[in-house]
Design a protein around this motif. Structure first.
Motif, PDB file in Angstrom:
ATOM      1  N   ASN A  13       0.680  -1.183  -0.145  1.00  0.00           N
ATOM      2  CA  ASN A  13       0.138   0.201  -0.260  1.00  0.00           C
ATOM      3  C   ASN A  13       0.757   1.458   0.069  1.00  0.00           C
ATOM      4  N   LYS A  14       2.023   1.316   0.884  1.00  0.00           N
ATOM      5  CA  LYS A  14       2.932   2.499   0.968  1.00  0.00           C
ATOM      6  C   LYS A  14       3.532   2.853  -0.353  1.00  0.00           C
ATOM      7  N   LEU A  15       3.869   1.678  -1.139  1.00  0.00           N
ATOM      8  CA  LEU A  15       4.373   1.835  -2.472  1.00  0.00           C
ATOM      9  C   LEU A  15       3.646   2.025  -3.463  1.00  0.00           C
ATOM     10  N   GLN A  16       2.472   2.132  -3.256  1.00  0.00           N
ATOM     11  CA  GLN A  16       1.269   2.108  -4.352  1.00  0.00           C
ATOM     12  C   GLN A  16       1.409   1.157  -5.523  1.00  0.00           C
ATOM     13  N   ILE A  17       1.677  -0.121  -5.004  1.00  0.00           N
ATOM     14  CA  ILE A  17       1.870  -1.384  -5.968  1.00  0.00           C
ATOM     15  C   ILE A  17       0.415  -1.750  -6.352  1.00  0.00           C
ATOM     16  N   GLU A  18       0.469  -1.726  -7.850  1.00  0.00           N
ATOM     17  CA  GLU A  18      -1.016  -2.211  -8.265  1.00  0.00           C
ATOM     18  C   GLU A  18      -0.673  -3.929  -8.404  1.00  0.00           C
ATOM     19  N   TYR A  19      -1.569  -4.686  -7.787  1.00  0.00           N
ATOM     20  CA  TYR A  19      -1.717  -6.009  -7.768  1.00  0.00           C
ATOM     21  C   TYR A  19      -2.966  -6.578  -8.134  1.00  0.00           C
ATOM     22  N   SER A  20      -2.909  -7.973  -8.612  1.00  0.00           N
ATOM     23  CA  SER A  20      -4.112  -8.760  -8.632  1.00  0.00           C
ATOM     24  C   SER A  20      -4.012  -9.907  -7.696  1.00  0.00           C
ATOM     25  N   HIS A  21      -5.311 -10.185  -7.311  1.00  0.00           N
ATOM     26  CA  HIS A  21      -5.349 -11.359  -6.307  1.00  0.00           C
ATOM     27  C   HIS A  21      -5.571 -12.724  -6.981  1.00  0.00           C
ATOM     28  N   LYS A  22      -4.735 -13.670  -6.802  1.00  0.00           N
ATOM     29  CA  LYS A  22      -4.817 -14.887  -7.512  1.00  0.00           C
ATOM     30  C   LYS A  22      -4.103 -15.825  -6.566  1.00  0.00           C
ATOM     31  N   LYS A  23      -3.554 -17.044  -6.792  1.00  0.00           N
ATOM     32  CA  LYS A  23      -3.090 -18.079  -5.924  1.00  0.00           C
ATOM     33  C   LYS A  23      -2.060 -17.164  -5.157  1.00  0.00           C
ATOM     34  N   HIS A  24      -1.238 -16.311  -5.769  1.00  0.00           N
ATOM     35  CA  HIS A  24      -0.292 -15.433  -5.078  1.00  0.00           C
ATOM     36  C   HIS A  24      -0.619 -14.047  -5.457  1.00  0.00           C
ATOM     37  N   ASN A  25      -0.198 -13.177  -4.583  1.00  0.00           N
ATOM     38  CA  ASN A  25      -0.343 -11.728  -5.128  1.00  0.00           C
ATOM     39  C   ASN A  25       0.655 -11.193  -5.719  1.00  0.00           C
ATOM     40  N   TYR A  26       0.433 -10.667  -7.018  1.00  0.00           N
ATOM     41  CA  TYR A  26       1.371 -10.342  -7.884  1.00  0.00           C
ATOM     42  C   TYR A  26       1.007  -8.943  -8.305  1.00  0.00           C
ATOM     43  N   GLY A  27       2.077  -8.016  -8.351  1.00  0.00           N
ATOM     44  CA  GLY A  27       1.612  -6.712  -8.958  1.00  0.00           C
ATOM     45  C   GLY A  27       3.009  -6.023  -9.487  1.00  0.00           C
ATOM     46  N   TRP A  28       2.680  -4.767  -9.851  1.00  0.00           N
ATOM     47  CA  TRP A  28       4.044  -4.035 -10.483  1.00  0.00           C
ATOM     48  C   TRP A  28       4.191  -2.869  -9.447  1.00  0.00           C
ATOM     49  N   PHE A  29       5.265  -2.414  -9.472  1.00  0.00           N
ATOM     50  CA  PHE A  29       5.791  -0.903  -8.648  1.00  0.00           C
ATOM     51  C   PHE A  29       5.661  -0.415 -10.189  1.00  0.00           C
ATOM     52  N   LYS A  30       5.017   0.889 -10.084  1.00  0.00           N
ATOM     53  CA  LYS A  30       5.027   1.657 -11.376  1.00  0.00           C
ATOM     54  C   LYS A  30       5.504   3.027 -10.829  1.00  0.00           C
ATOM     55  N   TYR A  31       6.309   3.759 -12.016  1.00  0.00           N
ATOM     56  CA  TYR A  31       6.748   4.949 -11.885  1.00  0.00           C
ATOM     57  C   TYR A  31       6.219   5.737 -13.135  1.00  0.00           C
ATOM     58  N   LYS A  32       5.490   6.910 -12.789  1.00  0.00           N
ATOM     59  CA  LYS A  32       5.026   7.672 -13.908  1.00  0.00           C
ATOM     60  C   LYS A  32       4.180   6.973 -14.852  1.00  0.00           C
ATOM     61  N   GLY A  33       3.615   5.826 -14.554  1.00  0.00           N
ATOM     62  CA  GLY A  33       2.768   4.898 -15.371  1.00  0.00           C
ATOM     63  C   GLY A  33       3.462   3.775 -15.712  1.00  0.00           C
ATOM     64  N   ILE A  34       4.839   3.808 -15.526  1.00  0.00           N
ATOM     65  CA  ILE A  34       5.544   2.681 -16.255  1.00  0.00           C
ATOM     66  C   ILE A  34       5.906   1.538 -15.287  1.00  0.00           C
ATOM     67  N   PRO A  35       5.543   0.281 -15.647  1.00  0.00           N
ATOM     68  CA  PRO A  35       5.922  -0.755 -14.833  1.00  0.00           C
ATOM     69  C   PRO A  35       7.537  -0.777 -14.815  1.00  0.00           C
ATOM     70  N   ILE A  36       7.823  -1.172 -13.225  1.00  0.00           N
ATOM     71  CA  ILE A  36       9.389  -0.899 -13.107  1.00  0.00           C
ATOM     72  C   ILE A  36       9.859  -2.158 -12.416  1.00  0.00           C
TER      73      ILE A  36
END
Length: 91
Positions: A13-36
């Motif tokens: 939440n602090k890093l504002q990582i966009e993630y999805s809920h599946k078997k494991h949580n998987y997400g992307w840390f994005k900077y200026k809309g770009i997945p890093i």
């Protein structure tokens, strides 16, 4: 290293990582809309098992000291971005 799953969620939440809920949580840390960075952690409650906390830390590309600071709140999203810039992961 121990890490409770609720602490991992707080970091996400602090890093504002966009993630999805599946078997494991998987997400992307994005900077200026770009997945890093791709970030992974497990579902559930309690402590993360075995080497999972270290794998989570490694997916964030930070050392143990910075991870502890991130977990315990002195390290902000802006500070984290500075670290990634110093490592050349963000331009």
């Amino acid at each position: 290293m121990q890490l409770k799953k609720i602490e991992a969620q707080t970091i996400i939440n602090k890093l504002q990582i966009e993630y999805s809920h599946k078997k494991h949580n998987y997400g992307w840390f994005k900077y200026k809309g770009i997945p890093i960075l791709a970030v992974y952690y497990s579902h559930g409650r309690g402590d993360m098992p075995g080497k999972v906390p270290d794998k989570f830390r490694q997916s964030l590309k930070i050392n143990e000291d910075d991870f502890e600071n991130l977990k315990n709140c002195p390290l902000s999203r802006e500070d984290y971005i500075k670290i990634l810039k110093e490592k050349g992961l963000i331009k």
